[in-house]
Design an enzyme around this catalytic site. Sequence first.
Site, PDB file in Angstrom:
ATOM      1  N   ASP A  50       0.829  -1.208   0.000  1.00  0.00           N
ATOM      2  CA  ASP A  50       0.000   0.000   0.000  1.00  0.00           C
ATOM      3  C   ASP A  50       0.860   1.253   0.000  1.00  0.00           C
ATOM      4  O   ASP A  50       1.759   1.395   0.831  1.00  0.00           O
ATOM      5  CB  ASP A  50      -0.895   0.001   1.242  1.00  0.00           C
ATOM      6  CG  ASP A  50      -1.809   1.209   1.308  1.00  0.00           C
ATOM      7  OD1 ASP A  50      -2.972   1.093   0.884  1.00  0.00           O
ATOM      8  OD2 ASP A  50      -1.363   2.277   1.791  1.00  0.00           O
ATOM      9  N   TYR A  66       2.387  10.099   0.094  1.00  0.00           N
ATOM     10  CA  TYR A  66       3.478   9.511   0.863  1.00  0.00           C
ATOM     11  C   TYR A  66       4.842   9.854   0.262  1.00  0.00           C
ATOM     12  O   TYR A  66       5.871   9.650   0.914  1.00  0.00           O
ATOM     13  CB  TYR A  66       3.359   7.981   0.908  1.00  0.00           C
ATOM     14  CG  TYR A  66       2.121   7.435   1.583  1.00  0.00           C
ATOM     15  CD1 TYR A  66       1.230   8.265   2.268  1.00  0.00           C
ATOM     16  CD2 TYR A  66       1.833   6.080   1.532  1.00  0.00           C
ATOM     17  CE1 TYR A  66       0.098   7.753   2.874  1.00  0.00           C
ATOM     18  CE2 TYR A  66       0.705   5.559   2.133  1.00  0.00           C
ATOM     19  CZ  TYR A  66      -0.165   6.401   2.791  1.00  0.00           C
ATOM     20  OH  TYR A  66      -1.293   5.882   3.381  1.00  0.00           O
ATOM     21  N   LYS A 118      -3.296   5.883  -4.066  1.00  0.00           N
ATOM     22  CA  LYS A 118      -4.433   6.752  -3.764  1.00  0.00           C
ATOM     23  C   LYS A 118      -4.293   8.107  -4.450  1.00  0.00           C
ATOM     24  O   LYS A 118      -3.174   8.626  -4.586  1.00  0.00           O
ATOM     25  CB  LYS A 118      -4.537   6.957  -2.248  1.00  0.00           C
ATOM     26  CG  LYS A 118      -4.461   5.674  -1.434  1.00  0.00           C
ATOM     27  CD  LYS A 118      -4.435   5.936   0.050  1.00  0.00           C
ATOM     28  CE  LYS A 118      -4.099   4.678   0.827  1.00  0.00           C
ATOM     29  NZ  LYS A 118      -2.674   4.321   0.745  1.00  0.00           N
TER      30      LYS A 118
END
Length: 306
Positions: free
Chosen positions: A82, A87, A112
């Site tokens: 993930d 990030y 995402k």
Amino acid sequence: MLGRRTVLAGGAAAATALAFGGARRALAAAAPAIPTVSIGPNVSIGNGVAMPALGFGTYGLRGDVCRKSVADAIAAGYRLIDTAKVYVNEEEVGAGIRDSGIDRKALFVTSKIWVDDAGYESGKRAFQTTLDKLGLDYLDLYLIHRPRGDLAGAWRAMEELHRAGRIRAIGVSNFDDAQLASLATHATVKPAINQVETHPFFQEMAALGALTGAGIVMEAWAPFAEGRNGLFTNPTLQAIGRAHGKTAAQVTLRWHHQRGVIAIPRSSNPAHRRENLAIFDFQLSADEMERIAKLDLNRSQFPEWT
């Protein structure tokens, strides 16, 4: 007393072996089998997508530490990885995947779309940028990271990419019931996943029931509450762990699994990564699940993130 930092039998040897040539292949051969959860449906094949019930999170991992952690996590047996645009590590995650040498089809990769890119055209551009950084041809799961911005436009773009086979499943993160209901008014594909904060101190049982009833799987970010509120030394979790020869962390991950919640713990420590995988050889009793239920404080442990 078993604590979070206790290494499982053989864990220290495995971690040390990583420093020597050939260790990764041997570890992969002995990797534990992780059960899967059916999410979806996948519109291109008409049935559910098999998603690992336990994965590896990369929030907070950067640079070479991220790259090596991802490669080693895959060697240890993780198949769900993930990440997210925000990030700022998608390139390192992709490099770690390539370093692992494993067939891409054996992995389940999630990323995402961030708030700044929430929209139709911007969402498609953001998706392509994510693919380019990861060095992949498709994603297994793509999520709207937060319920802000042009959600209708972002979801429409994701649905189109999903139908084109470039994303196997689509979902959301940090959505509450009202936000999910709003999305449903214009969605033609139901979210497969809602990734939210949930852990023993914020159990979100009502939300879990509602998601389950709607056929949406709950996924836990920060499944250990990032160690806040003393999770790794909690007396209840440690006592349950002693009864099974497990750590508080392993008890927590097993609790998530028995609730039907997918967890994505993160660690930069090889021994801890292996410890987190060893949760499929024991079962929590109904009494133990009830004892953990009593730890619920019914409030977020991350007020700065809400």
